[in-house]
Design a protein around this motif. Structure first.
Motif, PDB file in Angstrom:
ATOM      1  N   VAL A 156      13.746  14.657   3.629  1.00 16.82           N
ATOM      2  CA  VAL A 156      14.894  14.610   2.708  1.00 16.82           C
ATOM      3  C   VAL A 156      16.062  13.895   3.369  1.00 16.82           C
ATOM      4  N   GLU A 157      16.301  14.186   4.628  1.00 14.04           N
ATOM      5  CA  GLU A 157      17.398  13.540   5.347  1.00 14.04           C
ATOM      6  C   GLU A 157      17.179  12.037   5.443  1.00 14.04           C
ATOM      7  N   ASP A 158      15.957  11.612   5.687  1.00 15.55           N
ATOM      8  CA  ASP A 158      15.671  10.175   5.734  1.00 15.55           C
ATOM      9  C   ASP A 158      16.041   9.505   4.414  1.00 15.55           C
ATOM     10  N   LEU A 159      15.650  10.140   3.305  1.00 16.39           N
ATOM     11  CA  LEU A 159      15.957   9.572   1.992  1.00 16.39           C
ATOM     12  C   LEU A 159      17.455   9.606   1.725  1.00 16.39           C
ATOM     13  N   ARG A 160      18.112  10.685   2.126  1.00 18.08           N
ATOM     14  CA  ARG A 160      19.554  10.780   1.905  1.00 18.08           C
ATOM     15  C   ARG A 160      20.300   9.680   2.668  1.00 18.08           C
ATOM     16  N   LEU A 161      19.878   9.396   3.884  1.00 20.74           N
ATOM     17  CA  LEU A 161      20.529   8.345   4.662  1.00 20.74           C
ATOM     18  C   LEU A 161      20.367   6.975   4.001  1.00 20.74           C
ATOM     19  N   THR A 192       7.960   4.816  -3.666  1.00 23.08           N
ATOM     20  CA  THR A 192       7.364   4.972  -2.332  1.00 23.08           C
ATOM     21  C   THR A 192       8.073   6.069  -1.553  1.00 23.08           C
ATOM     22  N   GLN A 193       9.383   6.185  -1.756  1.00 23.05           N
ATOM     23  CA  GLN A 193      10.162   7.196  -1.045  1.00 23.05           C
ATOM     24  C   GLN A 193       9.937   8.594  -1.618  1.00 23.05           C
ATOM     25  N   LEU A 194       9.622   8.670  -2.902  1.00 19.22           N
ATOM     26  CA  LEU A 194       9.453   9.964  -3.551  1.00 19.22           C
ATOM     27  C   LEU A 194       8.036  10.520  -3.424  1.00 19.22           C
ATOM     28  N   LEU A 234      16.183  19.272  -1.147  1.00 20.23           N
ATOM     29  CA  LEU A 234      15.367  18.344  -1.926  1.00 20.23           C
ATOM     30  C   LEU A 234      15.849  18.286  -3.368  1.00 20.23           C
ATOM     31  N   LEU A 235      16.168  19.430  -3.948  1.00 14.74           N
ATOM     32  CA  LEU A 235      16.674  19.436  -5.323  1.00 14.74           C
ATOM     33  C   LEU A 235      17.922  18.584  -5.447  1.00 14.74           C
ATOM     34  N   ASP A 236      18.836  18.719  -4.508  1.00 19.50           N
ATOM     35  CA  ASP A 236      20.064  17.919  -4.555  1.00 19.50           C
ATOM     36  C   ASP A 236      19.757  16.437  -4.506  1.00 19.50           C
ATOM     37  N   VAL A 237      18.877  16.033  -3.598  1.00 16.17           N
ATOM     38  CA  VAL A 237      18.537  14.612  -3.467  1.00 16.17           C
ATOM     39  C   VAL A 237      17.849  14.091  -4.734  1.00 16.17           C
ATOM     40  N   LEU A 238      16.999  14.905  -5.323  1.00 19.82           N
ATOM     41  CA  LEU A 238      16.334  14.479  -6.556  1.00 19.82           C
ATOM     42  C   LEU A 238      17.325  14.357  -7.712  1.00 19.82           C
ATOM     43  N   LEU A 239      18.255  15.273  -7.809  1.00 16.55           N
ATOM     44  CA  LEU A 239      19.248  15.212  -8.885  1.00 16.55           C
ATOM     45  C   LEU A 239      20.141  13.974  -8.767  1.00 16.55           C
TER      46      LEU A 239
END
Length: 210
Positions: free
Chosen positions: A97-102, A125-127, A156-161
């Motif tokens: 999740v942190e990788d995607l957030r960055l 690809t990221q999801l 994860l919920l926050d990143v998906l939203l």
């Protein structure tokens, strides 16, 4: 007085997963809102361990780094898996999740106009790893790991939203993630928090892009 204080800018940003966890667990907290002008003066920044926010206070304990706060609260409220093996997988998922957030933060603050189209194109690809983790855990009928919500689920919920705001329909090809977001968002305390005026009044990011 609420037991916790979150010191942060007037945005959702890196604190929203923390807020989600606290709200879902029935906890209260105080928001110490830092305006950009106050931050730019430098006095508060000089007192912060890493020269950055958020700052999280629990009595005499002061923590920096949002993921450290999530892990602390995860241990405190039994949201860190049932054993060492689940905890290790949760750490792995949260690091993902942190990788995607960055990557998202880089897009929002440094490359929005030029990079958004490619970012959205590459988003499946990221999801995909998160869809895979859900499938591996009871076929996606539960949480990201185990049969109980964890600190990583809120993150994860926050990143998906926020990605659903950036790219509506980004979960359309991920049935397990779509059901996961719907399920977590319907938890009574989380549902109330997500619909609250306080949350609605906070932009996702500090530069108006989303």
């Amino acid at each position: 007085m609420p037991p916790y204080t979150i010191t942060y800018f007037p945005i959702r940003g890196r604190c929203e997963a923390i807020r989600m966890l606290l709200a879902d667990q029935g906890q209260t907290w105080k928001e110490d809102v830092v305006t950009p002008d106050t931050w730019m003066k430098g006095d508060l920044k000089a007192t912060c361990l890493y020269g950055q926010l958020p700052k999280f206070t629990d009595g005499d304990l002061i923590l920096y780094q949002s993921n450290a706060v999530l892990r602390y609260l995860g241990r405190k409220y039994g949201l860190y898996g049932k054993d060492d093996q689940e905890a290790a997988v949760l750490d792995m998922a949260n690091d993902g999740v942190e990788d995607l957030r960055l990557k998202y933060i880089h897009l929002i603050y440094q490359n929005y106009e030029e990079g958004k189209d490619k970012y959205v194109k590459d988003l499946p690809t990221q999801l995909k790893p998160f869809e895979t983790l859900l499938k591996q855990n009871q076929g996606g009928k539960a949480f990201i790991v185990g049969d109980k919500i964890s600190f990583a689920d809120y993150n994860l919920l926050d990143v998906l939203l926020i990605h659903q705001t950036l790219a509506p329909g980004c979960l359309d090809t991920f049935p397990l993630l779509s059901a996961y977001v719907a399920g977590l968002s319907s938890r009574p305390n989380l549902k109330a928090f997500l619909a609250s005026p306080q949350r609605a009044g906070r932009p996702i990011n500090g530069n108006g892009k989303q």
